[in-house]
Design a protein around this motif. Structure first.
Motif: not given
Length: 320
Positions: A24-28
């Motif tokens: 989820t963090a990787y997706k912004g």
């Protein structure tokens, strides 16, 4: 108009909770990872370092993108801090009803009015916990699969009071982070994925528990029949994690009075949990990692005739 879901809290820093938080963090999105235990948070931080390497290798993630991902992650063992700014809370704590209920009740007064809440439960139903959340209309299930970067699905299951606005917002969030939303049309323990997966893993574990076949033999059989599969059911148990599998078998073994399921749970406890072998997470379960036997060249090959004596010894193993 629904509130944008940009600040996400993931409750539970275990195998899948850690994956959901990282992806989820990787997706912004900005993500807060919560766990009651500091050592679980420490393990999650180590796992996130490992996921950075996996995303670089498997997804071609750029170095700066991975640095930004780390920068969007924070970790805490304080529940109030974890959910104070959350637009969406993803509950991923153990599959034990009492633990989930207590968490929801403790969290209810801490949430903002607009906050949505989803459970990542793999076998339990949202209706079982809706009242405890204090916001049943803003609550549903959003269940992810292990190895989220490859198996990018998210099962959406409502309960009777879930609003359409909540379901739409949750589906939009799933798409935002690269998931294929899987609509579950009726409440069902096990959803779509785990209705067949738990049955598969239970069957495989029964073969091991009862001494019918070794993990390697079970997985080799499965992978030969299902050519192209990356692993068999015992390998999947390692990926899911011994603790999660134990919790599921223990709970449903007792609930259904299923003696074999309870024996399987005890086997996992005695052979793995009590020895600190939690599967892929710790590098040791049915296989050792990072080079499990099922990934080695020749695992599915026709054997040389010189191996016949070894094969026969396994056939006779429990018949003597």
């Amino acid at each position: 108009m629904s509130h944008p879901l940009n600040c996400i809290s993931v409750l539970g820093a275990g195998v899948l909770g850690g994956q959901i938080a990282w992806h989820t963090a990787y997706k912004g999105k900005r993500v807060v990872v919560y766990d009651l235990f500091e050592d679980a948070l420490d393990r999650c931080k180590v796992a996130h370092q490992q996921y950075a390497q996996i995303y670089a290798q498997d997804l071609g993630a750029a170095h700066n993108s991975l640095l930004d991902t780390h920068g969007r992650l924070t970790y805490t063992s304080n529940l109030a801090d974890a959910v104070a700014q959350a637009d969406l809370v993803i509950e991923a704590v153990p599959e034990i009803p009492e633990i989930k209920t207590t968490l929801y009740q403790d969290m209810a007064p801490l949430l903002q009015e607009h906050t949505l809440l989803v459970t990542n439960s793999s076998t339990l139903l949202p209706r079982d916990f809706a009242a405890a959340t204090g916001r049943p209309e803003r609550y549903c299930a959003l269940h992810f699969a292990n190895m989220i970067w490859h198996m990018n699905l998210a099962e959406i299951m409502a309960h009777e009071q879930t609003s359409d606005e909540t379901l739409s917002a949750v589906a939009e969030f799933a798409i935002d982070i690269g998931m294929v939303p899987i609509p579950v049309s009726k409440e069902q323990n096990g959803y779509v994925l785990n209705t067949w997966l738990v049955a598969l893993l239970q069957a495989a574990q029964t073969l091991v528990t009862n001494g019918v076949a070794t993990p390697e033999v079970i997985d080799r059989t499965y992978m030969i029949v299902n050519r192209g599969c990356a692993m068999g059911p015992c390998g999947i148990i390692d990926v899911v994690g011994m603790k999660t599998c134990y919790d599921i078998l223990q709970h449903w073994g007792a609930a259904l009075n299923d003696e074999q399921m309870q024996r399987n749970a005890r086997y996992l406890k005695d052979h793995f949990l009590e020895r600190g072998r939690l599967g892929l997470q710790t590098g040791s379960g049915y296989y050792t990692y990072p080079a499990p036997a099922y990934q080695r060249a020749g695992f599915l090959d026709v054997p040389d005739k010189s191996e016949i004596a070894t094969l026969i010894s396994k056939v006779r193993l429990t018949q003597r």
